[in-house]
Enzyme design. Structure first.
Site, PDB file in Angstrom:
ATOM      1  N   HIS A 119      41.694  37.825  38.760  1.00  0.00           N
ATOM      2  CA  HIS A 119      41.268  39.642  38.025  1.00  0.00           C
ATOM      3  C   HIS A 119      41.435  39.339  36.257  1.00  0.00           C
ATOM      4  O   HIS A 119      39.734  40.724  36.323  1.00  0.00           O
ATOM      5  CB  HIS A 119      42.972  39.686  38.430  1.00  0.00           C
ATOM      6  CG  HIS A 119      42.533  41.520  37.773  1.00  0.00           C
ATOM      7  ND1 HIS A 119      42.736  42.259  39.263  1.00  0.00           N
ATOM      8  CD2 HIS A 119      43.301  42.022  36.234  1.00  0.00           C
ATOM      9  CE1 HIS A 119      43.310  43.722  38.153  1.00  0.00           C
ATOM     10  NE2 HIS A 119      43.239  43.576  36.528  1.00  0.00           N
ATOM     11  N   GLU A 120      41.402  39.294  35.555  1.00  0.00           N
ATOM     12  CA  GLU A 120      40.752  39.755  34.276  1.00  0.00           C
ATOM     13  C   GLU A 120      39.935  39.517  33.690  1.00  0.00           C
ATOM     14  O   GLU A 120      39.076  39.731  32.918  1.00  0.00           O
ATOM     15  CB  GLU A 120      42.200  38.875  33.349  1.00  0.00           C
ATOM     16  CG  GLU A 120      43.685  39.191  32.935  1.00  0.00           C
ATOM     17  CD  GLU A 120      43.257  40.858  33.099  1.00  0.00           C
ATOM     18  OE1 GLU A 120      43.263  41.070  32.525  1.00  0.00           O
ATOM     19  OE2 GLU A 120      44.636  41.601  33.529  1.00  0.00           O
ATOM     20  N   HIS A 123      37.665  41.711  34.426  1.00  0.00           N
ATOM     21  CA  HIS A 123      37.364  43.030  33.303  1.00  0.00           C
ATOM     22  C   HIS A 123      36.753  41.678  32.785  1.00  0.00           C
ATOM     23  O   HIS A 123      35.314  42.704  31.866  1.00  0.00           O
ATOM     24  CB  HIS A 123      38.908  42.709  33.025  1.00  0.00           C
ATOM     25  CG  HIS A 123      39.161  44.122  33.802  1.00  0.00           C
ATOM     26  ND1 HIS A 123      39.426  45.323  34.361  1.00  0.00           N
ATOM     27  CD2 HIS A 123      41.379  44.067  34.281  1.00  0.00           C
ATOM     28  CE1 HIS A 123      40.226  45.330  34.986  1.00  0.00           C
ATOM     29  NE2 HIS A 123      41.594  44.744  34.516  1.00  0.00           N
ATOM     30  N   HIS A 129      38.914  48.508  37.591  1.00  0.00           N
ATOM     31  CA  HIS A 129      40.052  48.929  37.721  1.00  0.00           C
ATOM     32  C   HIS A 129      39.891  49.328  39.390  1.00  0.00           C
ATOM     33  O   HIS A 129      38.966  50.631  39.089  1.00  0.00           O
ATOM     34  CB  HIS A 129      40.968  49.579  37.484  1.00  0.00           C
ATOM     35  CG  HIS A 129      41.902  47.944  37.214  1.00  0.00           C
ATOM     36  ND1 HIS A 129      42.989  48.795  36.054  1.00  0.00           N
ATOM     37  CD2 HIS A 129      42.317  47.353  37.236  1.00  0.00           C
ATOM     38  CE1 HIS A 129      43.751  47.770  35.435  1.00  0.00           C
ATOM     39  NE2 HIS A 129      42.665  47.020  36.086  1.00  0.00           N
TER      40      HIS A 129
END
Lengths: 369, 80
Positions: A119-120, A123, A129
């Site tokens: 997930h990170e 980014h 998001h």
């Protein structure tokens, strides 16, 4: 999916990373593996490659820290904030920090490092998001097994970098997007009451209809019940014992409120179903008779909740005993004296006393659509 | 003026902290004498509810608070 403002992205496809320090929660090799696997997830769907550096400044600097850890963006102790990452750019851009006050694991026991890292890194590569609760880039942590990206994540990252040029790497199986409650072709997997609420299962998700909420709330099944399977076939409430039974394949689970009851899963055949039955399509308890009807393919059985035995004379044909209905059902619910049968995108409202269909509407009308 | 219970105060503090961090709610006194929430805070609650596909009410209902207390990523949901 969403991108950061100005669609920030890395300008070349060879991105470097360095693990600055390690969590004591896991073996060093497990951290290395989680980080490498997380990068591979994104490399498999883009032209990006990720090279590990052991010293010096890398594009993505990875560190574990607590509270204020050097970027004036402090963590908050256990739970709450798990990690953060900066969008692509110079200096701190791309850097990824994990909260060392969390307990990290390589399975579902604690926060799964691989899932949070993937997930990170989304980014760190330019994804903001997503509001799709099934997307990896949804801001809230939930554990899931298997391939972590959804269609939404893949479309988002490929909008920045394009597809992977290696055709062998394209054979990924993304998770489908969260079902849309107002899709006219929507079908249900299972429906049940739960202490006055209505729970509707569909794919990896369930909707919760509360009498005081105007809008249904959609949540991943795994977020609420990590040990339940991702797909529910049937469910029913037996209010006399304050229990909800959930069926998936040849197994069944029991809930008391939102809590799983110990001693489950059990085999559905313990109810008295023949071994040839491999799934229960729908289940519904009828309080007037004290019987639970269990539907599988074109037949149904009647289970006596008082004696815990299957009634004789079954299975019977759905088509014969419920005239006007489809010959199979996906989900069933008893409400206000009426049986609601769901089959594909059609809902049949059936009067049990008059033995006839009194209304046919779309399945999604149950979700206020 | 009725006094807020400690639980009620905790709810608003949680929400204020959450909205500051993830929805760029400006720091400062958000509560008003009657509603405990300013227009700015209500607007941010609406923004958050809309992002998470919750019922958009602008008020701190149980669903909204439940989501605010879940473990999550520290990156804001809205762009700088």
């Amino acid at each position: 999916y969403n991108h950061f403002p100005r669609h920030l992205k890395w300008q070349n496809t060879n991105v470097t990373f360095r693990i600055v320090n390690y969590t004591p929660d896991l073996k060093k090799a497990d951290v290395d593996r989680a980080i490498r696997n997380a990068f591979n997830i994104w490399a498999d769907v883009t032209p990006l490659t990720f090279k590990k550096l052991h010293e010096g400044k890398a594009d993505i600097m990875i560190a574990f820290g607590t509270k204020e850890h050097g970027d004036f963006n402090p963590f908050d102790g256990p739970d709450g904030l798990l990690a953060h990452a900066y969008p692509p750019g110079r200096d701190i851009g791309g850097d990824t920090h994990f909260d060392e006050d969390e307990h990290w694991s390589k399975d579902s026991d604690a926060y799964n490092l691989f899932l949070v890292a993937t997930h990170e890194f989304g980014h760190a590569l330019g994804l903001s998001h997503s509001s799709d609760p099934g997307a990896l880039m949804y801001p809230v942590y939930s554990y899931s097994e298997g391939y972590p990206l959804s269609e939404d994540d893949i479309t988002g990252i490929q909008a920045l970098y394009g597809q992977c040029p290696n055709p062998n790497h394209r054979k990924v199986k993304p998770k489908p997007d969260a079902p849309n409650k107002c899709d006219p072709m929507l079908s249900f997997d299972a429906v049940t009451e739960l202490r006055g609420e209505t729970i509707i299962f569909k794919d990896r998700f369930y909707w919760r209809l509360h009498p005081q909420f105007a809008e249904p709330e959609q949540t991943l099944i795994k977020s609420t019940w990590p040990s339940l399977p991702n797909k529910v076939d049937a469910a029913y409430e037996y209010p006399e014992k304050d229990m909800v039974f959930i069926f998936s394949g040849i197994r069944m689970w029991a809930l008391n409120g939102y809590n799983l009851v110990e001693g489950y899963p059990k085999y559905i055949h313990k109810l008295g179903l023949p071994k040839t039955v491999r799934t229960v399509d729908a289940a519904v308890y009828i309080p007037d008779t004290g019987k639970t009807l269990l539907f599988s393919e074109e037949q149904f059985w009647s289970y006596d909740e008082k004696t815990n035995t299957m009634d004789s004379g079954f299975p019977r044909s759905i088509e014969m005993d419920f005239p006007g209905m489809a010959d199979e059902v996906d989900a069933a619910l008893y409400k206000h004296g009426y049986l609601h049968f769901f089959h594909e995108h059609t809902q049949f409202e059936y009067s049990y006393s008059a033995r006839k269909v009194i209304q046919i509407v779309r399945t999604n009308s149950f979700l206020n659509c | 003026m009725p006094l807020s219970s400690p639980e009620e105060t905790d709810k608003w503090l949680l929400a204020e902290k959450y909205l500051r961090k993830f929805y760029h709610l400006q720091a400062g006194l958000q509560g008003t004498s009657t509603h405990r929430s300013s227009d700015a805070m209500q607007a941010k609650i609406r923004e958050m509810q809309s992002f998470f596909n919750l019922q958009v009410t602008g008020s701190l209902d149980a669903n909204t608070l439940e989501l605010m207390s879940m473990a999550r990523c520290g990156v804001p949901d809205v762009g700088e």
